[in-house]
Design an enzyme around this catalytic site. Structure first.
Site, short mmCIF file in Angstrom:
data_model
loop_
_atom_site.label_atom_id
_atom_site.label_comp_id
_atom_site.label_asym_id
_atom_site.label_seq_id
_atom_site.Cartn_x
_atom_site.Cartn_y
_atom_site.Cartn_z
N GLU A 166 0.83 -1.21 0.00
CA GLU A 166 0.00 0.00 0.00
C GLU A 166 0.87 1.25 0.00
OE1 GLU A 166 -4.24 -1.61 1.68
OE2 GLU A 166 -2.97 -0.52 3.11
N GLU A 268 -6.15 -7.16 -2.21
CA GLU A 268 -6.75 -7.18 -0.87
C GLU A 268 -8.20 -6.77 -1.00
OE1 GLU A 268 -5.04 -4.99 2.34
OE2 GLU A 268 -2.97 -5.46 1.77
#
Length: 371
Positions: A166, A268
């Site tokens: 991320e 995700e």
């Protein structure tokens, strides 16, 4: 230390369906649509007494339950020196070997930290805090190479590696923060070089959160491509109660696949099967209907997964690579909480696992395995 492209980096910078375990067979390792599950918490769960069952109460190894249900990839995060000793090279190698034995591909997710990294935090490992930038770049290479070396020695070369997790705000703050793009690029090049030097067949993924945020994705990938960062795949986190509409996700993934000519993955995602919690620790998502039309229920969880998978499958030119369910096995087990520095911390995610409060598979596991 071997490095494939970092010596030229300065120039680049300038420019089952089965419902029980009885008659099922494992998924075969493949590079087709990824029906993936992040199981990073599994080793600690098992050590602290976690169990996993089919709907009829039959207990089995969680990895084999996933495989027999049709899951064909696992995702494993790796930290450098976490306080609790989990999510290190040791557990990654062990879980990867088990996944390979069950016929699954492996994606390794490097956080380059001792703790969680995400858009709001990207802390250096404690052992790296005093390093100058050149030494920090070498540490990224050496850590990546070390983990890959352990996997290779165990006969489990991963199919894909995430260099960073991320990365919206960069990595290894402050050196690789979002406002130091040249240095961020050099760190990512160093990690990618370690992958290509030590596992030449392994693909490199770069990963951002906010899967529906096209301006963010364009900014990041244009900046990294312009600075010579190599990558083979694009990963997005997409949590539908945080990251915008499904149509926004579709538009962004379509654009990314076309703009960069790379496969795209929702690497995700998750959704609740229940609005409650099992361990008395408040969950991050506890609404009865987090997204309109999708209640926190077995049906809502399955239907949301199907909707997200359909977005990925509809990316043009076959560039929709797959979907990974985040922390499919993170059930409410005492001692296996979110904070590696606090043994008494709880789990704020157990209502989004693919095993319910009775430790049994939720219907969404079958959905994932048959996408």
């Amino acid at each position: 230390m071997k490095r494939r492209t970092a010596l030229t980096a300065a120039g680049a910078i300038g420019a089952a369906a089965a419902v029980t375990g009885a008659a099922a067979t494992p998924a075969q390792a493949q590079t087709a649509f990824a029906r993936g599950a992040d199981i990073s918490s599994l080793a600690k769960s098992e050590d602290y007494g976690g169990v996993y069952m089919w709907t009829d109460g039959w207990r089995e190894d969680a990895i084999w339950i996933l495989s027999k249900s049709g899951v064909n990839w696992v995702r494993l995060k790796v930290w450098v020196d976490p306080a609790d000793g989990y999510n290190t090279k040791t557990q990654v190698v062990e879980l990867a070997a088990r996944a390979k034995a069950a016929g699954m591909n492996v994606l390794v997710d490097f956080h380059y930290s001792d703790f969680w990294t995400d858009p709001g935090k990207q802390a250096k490992p404690a052992a790296w805090t005093g390093l100058g930038f050149s030494a920090l770049r070498d540490a990224v290479y050496d850590h990546t190479a070390d983990v890959l070396g352990g996997l290779k020695a165990a006969g489990v070369t991963p199919a894909m590696v995430q260099v960073g997790n991320e990365l919206n705000g960069g990595m290894l703050w402050p050196d690789g923060r979002y406002d130091r793009l040249d240095q961020l690029a050099q760190l990512l090049i160093s990690g990618a070089d370690a992958v290509y030097d030590n596992a030449s067949s392994t693909k490199v993924m770069l990963h951002l959160a906010e899967g529906g945020n096209n301006s963010l994705f364009r900014w990041f990938f244009d900046a990294m491509k312009g600075r010579g960062v190599p990558f083979d795949a694009i990963g997005a986190s997409y949590y539908p109660y945080w990251h915008g509409s499904l149509s926004g996700l579709q538009s962004n993934l379509n654009d990314m696949a076309s703009r960069y000519g790379k496969p795209v993955y929702v690497v995700e995602t998750a959704y609740p099967f229940n609005p409650g919690d099992r361990d008395g620790y408040a969950n991050l998502v506890s609404a009865s209907t987090p997204v309109s039309g999708y209640p926190s229920s077995y049906t809502g969880q399955s239907n949301m997964l199907t909707a997200i998978a359909n977005v990925v499958k509809n990316v043009p030119n076959g560039r929709g690579g797959g979907v990974f369910w985040w922390e499919a096995t993170w059930t409410a087990v005492d001692g296996n909480g979110w904070d590696p520095t606090d043994p008494n911390s709880g789990n704020a995610w157990e209502n989004q696992a693919l095993f319910d409060f009775a430790w049994k598979v939720t219907p969404a596991l079958k959905t994932l395995g048959t996408l």
